[in-house]
Scaffold this active site. Sequence first.
Site, PDB file in Angstrom:
ATOM      1  N   HIS A  18       8.660 -93.808  10.495  1.00  0.00           N
ATOM      2  CA  HIS A  18       8.290 -93.234  11.791  1.00  0.00           C
ATOM      3  C   HIS A  18       6.881 -93.712  12.084  1.00  0.00           C
ATOM      4  CE1 HIS A  18       9.228 -90.365  14.938  1.00  0.00           C
ATOM      5  NE2 HIS A  18       8.057 -89.775  14.789  1.00  0.00           N
ATOM      6  N   LYS A 163      10.608 -89.664  23.629  1.00  0.00           N
ATOM      7  CA  LYS A 163       9.165 -89.886  23.576  1.00  0.00           C
ATOM      8  C   LYS A 163       8.937 -91.140  22.761  1.00  0.00           C
ATOM      9  CE  LYS A 163       5.564 -87.382  21.013  1.00  0.00           C
ATOM     10  NZ  LYS A 163       4.842 -86.115  20.914  1.00  0.00           N
ATOM     11  N   LYS A 165       6.416 -93.736  20.831  1.00  0.00           N
ATOM     12  CA  LYS A 165       5.095 -93.815  20.212  1.00  0.00           C
ATOM     13  C   LYS A 165       4.522 -95.198  20.491  1.00  0.00           C
ATOM     14  CE  LYS A 165       4.549 -89.877  18.032  1.00  0.00           C
ATOM     15  NZ  LYS A 165       3.378 -89.031  18.296  1.00  0.00           N
ATOM     16  N   ASP A 194       3.633 -91.323  23.944  1.00  0.00           N
ATOM     17  CA  ASP A 194       2.527 -90.674  23.233  1.00  0.00           C
ATOM     18  C   ASP A 194       1.663 -91.790  22.656  1.00  0.00           C
ATOM     19  OD1 ASP A 194       0.780 -89.131  21.823  1.00  0.00           O
ATOM     20  OD2 ASP A 194       2.310 -88.078  20.618  1.00  0.00           O
ATOM     21  N   GLU A 220       1.151 -88.721  26.984  1.00  0.00           N
ATOM     22  CA  GLU A 220       0.553 -87.788  26.024  1.00  0.00           C
ATOM     23  C   GLU A 220      -0.678 -88.410  25.369  1.00  0.00           C
ATOM     24  OE1 GLU A 220       3.480 -86.106  23.467  1.00  0.00           O
ATOM     25  OE2 GLU A 220       2.045 -85.455  21.954  1.00  0.00           O
ATOM     26  N   ASP A 245      -2.741 -83.282  23.717  1.00  0.00           N
ATOM     27  CA  ASP A 245      -2.194 -82.965  22.388  1.00  0.00           C
ATOM     28  C   ASP A 245      -3.335 -82.792  21.384  1.00  0.00           C
ATOM     29  OD1 ASP A 245      -0.685 -82.492  20.187  1.00  0.00           O
ATOM     30  OD2 ASP A 245       0.147 -84.505  19.995  1.00  0.00           O
ATOM     31  N   LYS A 269       1.267 -76.516  19.807  1.00  0.00           N
ATOM     32  CA  LYS A 269       1.757 -76.626  18.427  1.00  0.00           C
ATOM     33  C   LYS A 269       1.261 -75.402  17.674  1.00  0.00           C
ATOM     34  CE  LYS A 269       1.862 -81.658  18.388  1.00  0.00           C
ATOM     35  NZ  LYS A 269       1.269 -82.913  17.880  1.00  0.00           N
ATOM     36  N   GLU A 323       9.886 -80.773  21.390  1.00  0.00           N
ATOM     37  CA  GLU A 323      10.216 -81.908  20.518  1.00  0.00           C
ATOM     38  C   GLU A 323      10.507 -81.383  19.112  1.00  0.00           C
ATOM     39  OE1 GLU A 323       6.634 -84.306  20.822  1.00  0.00           O
ATOM     40  OE2 GLU A 323       5.497 -82.900  19.580  1.00  0.00           O
TER      41      GLU A 323
HETATM   42  O1  LIG Z   1       2.916 -85.555  18.894  1.00  0.00           O
HETATM   43  C1  LIG Z   1       2.412 -86.063  17.911  1.00  0.00           C
HETATM   44  O2  LIG Z   1       1.345 -86.611  18.089  1.00  0.00           O
HETATM   45  C2  LIG Z   1       2.987 -85.988  16.536  1.00  0.00           C
HETATM   46  C3  LIG Z   1       4.440 -85.952  16.367  1.00  0.00           C
HETATM   47  C4  LIG Z   1       5.251 -85.255  17.308  1.00  0.00           C
HETATM   48  C5  LIG Z   1       6.400 -85.941  17.493  1.00  0.00           C
HETATM   49  C6  LIG Z   1       6.289 -87.133  16.810  1.00  0.00           C
HETATM   50  O3  LIG Z   1       7.115 -88.037  16.740  1.00  0.00           O
HETATM   51  O4  LIG Z   1       5.074 -87.183  16.215  1.00  0.00           O
HETATM   52 MN   LIG Z   2       1.242 -86.223  20.247  1.00  0.00          MN
END
Ligand SMILES: O=C(O)C[C@H]1C=CC(=O)O1
Ligand SMILES: [Mn+2]
Length: 369
Positions: A18, A163, A165, A194, A220, A245, A269, A323
């Site tokens: 991941h 979402k 990354k 994000d 994000e 975040d 969170k 999420e």
């Molecule tokens: O949001 C984050 O920064 C951390 C986390 C949340 C979902 C994901 O894939 O990583």
């Molecule tokens: Mn995030």
Amino acid sequence: MINSIETLLLDVPAIRPHRLSVATVNVQTLVLVRVLCDDGIEGWGEATTIGGLSYGEESPESVKVNIDTYMAPLLIGMEASQVAPAMARLRKSIQGNRFAKCALETALLDAQARRLNIPLSELLGGRVRDALPVAWTLASGDTQKDIAEAEKMLELRRHRIFKLKIGLRAVEADVAHVLAIKRALGDEVSVRVDVNQAWSELEAERGIAALEAGGIDLIEQPIRAENRAGLARLARRFTVPIMADEVLKGPLDAFELATHAGADVFSVKISQSGGLTQARQVADIATLAGVGLYGGTMLEGAIGTAASAQVFATFSDLSQGTELFGPLLLTEDILTEPLVYRDFMLQVPTGPGLGIEIDRDKVAALRRG
Ligand SMILES: O=C(O)C[C@H]1C=CC(=O)O1
Ligand SMILES: [Mn+2]
């Protein structure tokens, strides 16, 4: 009375690497807390983080040492059914350590809700929903793999919010990756990004303009958490919602961000907020200020995910969904019955406390050392 507090580290492999801009998760270390009370009731909490110390300032190992050495001795012997005074004692004597405090509060509230035979949500004002929309994070690092993974999730009716990354590559390469996925998945599907703080403000202006034009729904934490004024400028400049975040570490940050129109949406969170009660305060501030809400994760396993679900189920507005997919990213579950994901939603457990049962054999098998 609180009899004992135990902190356990469990190393659980992920179903695939991941990849975030700050770390790649191959194995997730679950940080679990078990509180035993003299009436025989037990409560569980979780303080899992991402990538050791690369995401937050508490590591799994520091959480364990700090709970065992400093926090447990303050709580042991206190009345287990009096969660608020216990947490007040902890907050008065211990600086920072939000994740550890969250795990302890979760375990105490789990035990108390079990004692009262009600779901934990009912100790937090009461739930207004029994199911939560759940996004999936595409973070394999490969555009075609991400598209195939998203198509599988749609077919399974598990996720229709994705979402992505980004932030590891150049802005233009990341934008091309995101827009290729958006085009492949179509208009019915929500695609968000994000950046995990990776862009400068100038890069963010360029990147967000292109993403907004391409139909991306949510941006994000595009820039570093310290640049609060910059985040507010981006929120004002663009129509696409900008979500806070990493900058959001509890009610005081929520208040400050809300006061200065620092973001359009808050990712709440439980651990970043410093506990379940404080996560509710963050949500209340957002709702009062007209800021949208999203239920975030630190890629926790079943305990942190169930705790988050109990909190998010009490939010009157949850316009951006959640999420809460953490357990689905792991190769091993630690429950006797897994959490239920159905029709793109996580079903909020209805049993007493967190509403889950821990499989002790599985915990013992995964436990470090
Ligand atoms: O949001 C984050 O920064 C951390 C986390 C949340 C979902 C994901 O894939 O990583
Ligand atoms: Mn995030």
